[in-house]
Design an enzyme around this catalytic site. Structure first.
Site, PDB file in Angstrom:
ATOM      1  N   GLU A 162      78.862  -5.960  40.848  1.00 38.25           N
ATOM      2  CA  GLU A 162      78.926  -7.064  39.896  1.00 38.25           C
ATOM      3  C   GLU A 162      79.647  -8.270  40.480  1.00 38.25           C
ATOM      4  OE1 GLU A 162      80.962  -7.567  35.635  1.00 38.25           O
ATOM      5  OE2 GLU A 162      79.107  -6.412  35.594  1.00 38.25           O
ATOM      6  N   GLU A 199      75.867  -3.558  41.378  1.00 39.90           N
ATOM      7  CA  GLU A 199      75.098  -4.598  42.075  1.00 39.90           C
ATOM      8  C   GLU A 199      75.663  -4.914  43.472  1.00 39.90           C
ATOM      9  OE1 GLU A 199      74.509  -4.390  37.976  1.00 39.90           O
ATOM     10  OE2 GLU A 199      76.356  -5.087  38.903  1.00 39.90           O
ATOM     11  N   ASP A 241      78.025   2.469  37.223  1.00 38.36           N
ATOM     12  CA  ASP A 241      77.969   1.154  36.591  1.00 38.36           C
ATOM     13  C   ASP A 241      78.494   0.082  37.550  1.00 38.36           C
ATOM     14  OD1 ASP A 241      77.374  -0.592  34.577  1.00 38.36           O
ATOM     15  OD2 ASP A 241      79.089  -0.087  33.314  1.00 38.36           O
ATOM     16  N   ASP A 288      82.115   6.636  28.579  1.00 42.62           N
ATOM     17  CA  ASP A 288      82.354   5.355  29.230  1.00 42.62           C
ATOM     18  C   ASP A 288      83.796   5.327  29.747  1.00 42.62           C
ATOM     19  OD1 ASP A 288      82.033   2.651  30.028  1.00 42.62           O
ATOM     20  OD2 ASP A 288      80.635   2.300  28.387  1.00 42.62           O
ATOM     21  N   HIS A 300      72.711   3.184  23.172  1.00 41.95           N
ATOM     22  CA  HIS A 300      74.014   2.819  23.756  1.00 41.95           C
ATOM     23  C   HIS A 300      74.338   1.392  23.358  1.00 41.95           C
ATOM     24  CE1 HIS A 300      77.350   2.879  26.585  1.00 41.95           C
ATOM     25  NE2 HIS A 300      76.947   1.721  27.055  1.00 41.95           N
ATOM     26  N   ARG A 333      72.613   1.084  37.745  1.00 44.77           N
ATOM     27  CA  ARG A 333      72.149  -0.214  37.268  1.00 44.77           C
ATOM     28  C   ARG A 333      71.478  -1.043  38.365  1.00 44.77           C
ATOM     29  NH1 ARG A 333      76.314  -3.937  33.781  1.00 44.77           N
ATOM     30  NH2 ARG A 333      76.885  -4.799  35.802  1.00 44.77           N
ATOM     31  N   ASP A 349      72.726  -4.876  30.214  1.00 50.09           N
ATOM     32  CA  ASP A 349      73.398  -5.232  28.960  1.00 50.09           C
ATOM     33  C   ASP A 349      72.536  -6.167  28.122  1.00 50.09           C
ATOM     34  OD1 ASP A 349      75.516  -3.697  29.821  1.00 50.09           O
ATOM     35  OD2 ASP A 349      76.639  -5.393  30.628  1.00 50.09           O
TER      36      ASP A 349
END
Length: 813
Positions: A412, A410, A407, A294, A535, A458, A475
């Site tokens: 985000e 979108e 990650d 990560d 995870h 994602r 998540d």
């Protein structure tokens, strides 16, 4: 009075002008002319042109164009289809019939409207069809009374989404549990119980109204974007899905190690911690194939470093040596990357100088604040942005990185006034992750054509599967409510091409203390889902090796089972790459006449032969499982179940796993990494039953790494068939393919015949008798022969299989 009449006339005129700008009522649109070309049919109407293009087997793309209305390219359609379908046109009075495969578009001339037939049966019809206002554009379709609608991407709403109004804007939902209307991966598409898929080829912010405002109308709305939709038809649900992925693109076969066990958490802070974790897996005898790093790989803190995209040498002083050492142990390194470059990061000035970032309305790099700091966003739609991003990835690949975790894609945070190379944020938001995956897949396969990329992300768009995208469900809360929707999420995504959708095993977000039962149940389910990746936030360990002995002992056997099942699971992955069939399949694929199964999400098929029902509540000792018909065996006990439902007893060591009568399940011996994979010692479990007189299965094998191995002929298919006869049982073994590097020259096969009532009187391979032993001890000492276990009603047979055809015949006493 005159003034009142004048004002009334003005109001009527304004209303008429408003209606004319909306331009979507079907009575206002009429046919003018049409032109047929080799590739498409273009119809001129009173409001513009409509082009119908065959884009796949029984699939049509329908594109409405009006002057002055901006269009974007198609993101959904595969750009280079293997076959360009043909179509025929027939004049039918005041109608045109445009036919490709089993799908016919019937174009009504006045008022203009298109309906769709599969054969002679109507499956879908435009209501008023296309509409456009100053602020919205979209389509309206009529719904039939009993029609069920599945899909729409990641949602927790039940399998049938009819009656829902679904936002189309990829958006994080942190800590979700048993209900979510908007999540990380929305899809502007539905699969209907009428056996069609309707996909709106528009990446803009919008809404999919599935009979919420008007119960008999499906309405798609978007603030901008491409004014096109795609209709796909099929005779069966599996055929429908295959036609869909032939249109939007098939998922390439991932590397075999993607089906192994992952070590992953948020996150490993240093090289020393990585090495200690890997050592712990080995010490506890847990197989391992990948380790995921990560965001601490590029910075010591959560905030302030995103965009560095280079190793933090304080924490990871020798990353190349570390990754090489892991590789020598059969462990692949996966790095997280994000599309945000913080203004405090080491690469900010470089990204600005190379014009890699999306712009603001003044033409400068767009900056905004979010959780991780003040940031810009890489413009993956621009050539400069793609080049800058790829050069970083390429350098990391040269260092030894094996896979990518994308990650926050979108994205985000994506302010509406962000300017991208092809449009504003709200025009392209839902295609951002798609373009990111496309960049990675295309650039990596161009430079390393023999390697299979691993790209976990994602968010994406319809068709992202063709770029190898492996989605996860975000998540999720670390509680029972987080486990409960995971089957629904995976099945819903698999229906629209995303067969590798999986969850953070054990749950990611929150959790005050370790819940052993929840954790064990989640990881047991994980054996029968596409990617095995525990995870979580690090205050509770995500890896089973760091928990108590009882937890370790139970889960060690499940992880080892995952590896023993690699021949079966890898064959599922191969089938997905060829036909789009997801690894996790809904029960209604098995029984299409039982419409109640379309709503069922408590159990699923793992491939063709396993039926799995995760335990999703605490303190459960019995689970009721719907059956799609036929006879099923308990995988752990061989108990038989038939009818509409099975009541399956469980304890903490078991979840309901059933095997189809007639199945032939292939497994291998224990290994510590998929690097050591070999089918030289192959076990076949055959589940005999009088209702399954004939069975045929196969196993797909290649080297697990070479891209397009099947297309290059570098593979082997092993076929097994069984025929029950009155006098006994016959097995046939054959193979096809040119073979691959590392292929066994021969295989030592152990055949286990379950539910067999008696020892055979005679047993022969290709006419040559095999010995039948009276004891298990004698059988175990021999290299070939048979032994019947009367109490378990199991016949075990051992023999060598070379590459020739082989017949194995049993004769009853």
């Amino acid at each position: 009075m005159i003034l009142k009449l004048f004002l009334l006339r003005l109001l009527c005129l304004a209303a008429a002008l408003c209606l004319s700008t909306q331009s979507s009522a079907s009575e206002q649109r009429i046919y003018r002319d049409h032109k047929m070309s080799e590739d498409s049919l273009t119809v001129q109407t009173s409001e513009g042109e409509v082009t119908l293009t065959p884009v796949g087997p029984s699939a049509l793309s329908v594109h409405y164009r009006r002057k002055g209305l901006k269009q974007l390219p198609s993101f959904a359609l595969t750009p280079n289809p293997a076959i360009r379908p043909k179509a025929t046109l027939e004049q039918q009075g005041d109608k045109l019939a445009y036919r490709t495969g089993s799908l016919t578009a019937v174009i009504h001339k006045s008022p203009f409207r298109i309906e769709y037939l599969r054969g002679e049966e109507q499956i879908l019809s435009e209501e008023s069809g296309f509409f456009s206002t100053e602020t919205l554009r979209g389509f309206r379709f009529a719904l039939s009374p009993e029609e069920k609608l599945l899909g729409g991407g990641e949602r927790v709403l039940g399998m049938d989404r009819r009656g829902q109004r679904l936002p189309l804007y990829n958006r994080a939902h942190y800590g979700y549990t048993t209900e979510s209307n908007q999540m990380y991966f929305s899809l502007p598409a539905v699969l209907s119980s009428n056996k069609y898929i309707l996909l709106f080829d528009n990446s803009a912010t919008g809404t999919l109204d599935l009979g919420a405002n008007e119960e008999d109308v499906l309405q798609f709305e978007a603030v901008a974007g491409r004014t096109a939709y795609i209709v796909v038809a099929g005779e069966t649900y599996p055929q429908l899905l295959e036609n869909y992925v032939s249109t939007t693109g098939k998922q390439p076969l991932p590397p075999r190690w993607a089906l192994g066990n992952f070590a992953s958490r948020f996150g490993y802070h240093s090289e020393a911690e990585v090495r200690a974790t890997v050592d712990k897996f080995a010490e506890e005898d847990f197989p391992l194939d990948a380790l995921v790093l990560d965001l601490y790989w590029f910075g010591p803190d959560i905030k302030g470093h995103m965009g560095n995209l280079a190793w933090d040498k304080e924490a990871f002083p020798e990353p190349e040596k570390m990754m090489a050492d892991l590789k020598a142990r059969g462990i692949n390194t996966i790095l997280v990357t994000e599309p945000f470059v913080l203004s405090t990061s080491e690469r900010w000035q470089e990204a600005v100088a190379q014009n890699a970032l999306a712009k603001n309305l003044a033409g400068e790099p767009k900056r905004f604040d979010f959780y991780f700091g003040n940031t810009g966003l890489i413009d993956v739609f621009s050539e400069e942005g793609r080049n800058w991003f790829w050069n970083i990835y390429d350098g990391l690949l040269e260092q030894g990185v094996s896979g990518w975790w994308g990650d926050l894609g979108e994205p985000e945070v994506h302010p509406a006034d962000t300017v991208h190379a092809i449009g504003m944020a709200d025009e392209v938001h839902n295609a951002y992750g798609h373009a990111w995956a496309q960049l990675l897949h295309q650039r990596q396969t161009a430079k390393y054509p023999e390697r299979r990329p691993f790209i976990m992300m994602r968010a994406g768009f319809a068709g992202s599967q063709r770029y190898g995208m492996i989605p996860w469900t975000g998540d999720v809360a670390r509680e029972w409510g987080g486990l409960q929707p995971q089957v629904e999420l995976a099945l819903s995504m698999g229906l629209l091409g995303f067969g590798y959708t999986h969850s953070d095993l054990g749950g990611f977000a929150g959790g005050e203390k370790f819940d052993r039962e929840l954790y064990i149940r989640w990881l047991q389910y994980g054996v029968f889902q596409p990617v095995y990746r525990p995870h979580a936030q690090e205050h509770i360990a995500s890896e089973p090796v760091f928990h108590d002995r009882r937890t370790r002992d139970i889960l060690r056997e499940y992880v080892k089972l995952r590896y023993r099942l690699l021949p079966y699971n890898y064959t599922l992955a191969f089938e997905n790459s060829q036909t789009g069939m997801p690894l996790m399949r809904p029960l209604f694929f098995e029984n299409e006449t039982d419409l109640s199964l379309l709503d069922y999400k408590d159990a699923y098929l793992w491939g063709k032969d396993f039926l799995v029902a995760p335990v999703v509540e605490a303190d459960v000792d019995e689970v009721a499982v719907k059956l799609p018909g036929g006879t099923w065996f308990d995988y752990w006990t061989d108990e038989q179940h038939s009818g509409d439902q099975a009541l399956v007893e469980v304890d903490l060591k078991t979840i309901p796993v059933l095997v189809r009568a007639g199945a032939i399940i292939s497994t291998i011996d224990e290994i510590h990494s998929s690097r050591d994979y070999s089918s030289k010692n192959l076990t076949l479990d055959y589940y005999a039953h009088e209702t399954a007189a004939n069975s045929e299965r196969y196993v797909y094998e290649d080297d697990g790494a070479t891209a397009q191995a099947f297309e290059k002929g570098k593979y082997e298919k092993l076929y097994f068939s069984a025929q029950r006869k009155q006098q006994g049982l016959t097995f046939n073994f054959k193979r096809e393919g040119e073979g691959y590097t590392g292929m066994p020259e021969s295989r030592a096969v152990t055949l286990k015949i379950h539910n067999w009532q008696q020892a055979p009187a005679q047993l022969a391979i290709n006419g040559e008798s095999l010995p039948i032993f009276n004891s298990e001890k004698e059988f175990n000492r021999a290299s070939r022969g048979a032994w019947y276990h009367k109490r378990n009603q199991m016949l075990r047979v051992k023999f060598d299989w070379h590459q020739d055809l082989l017949d194995l015949a049993f004769k009853n006493p």
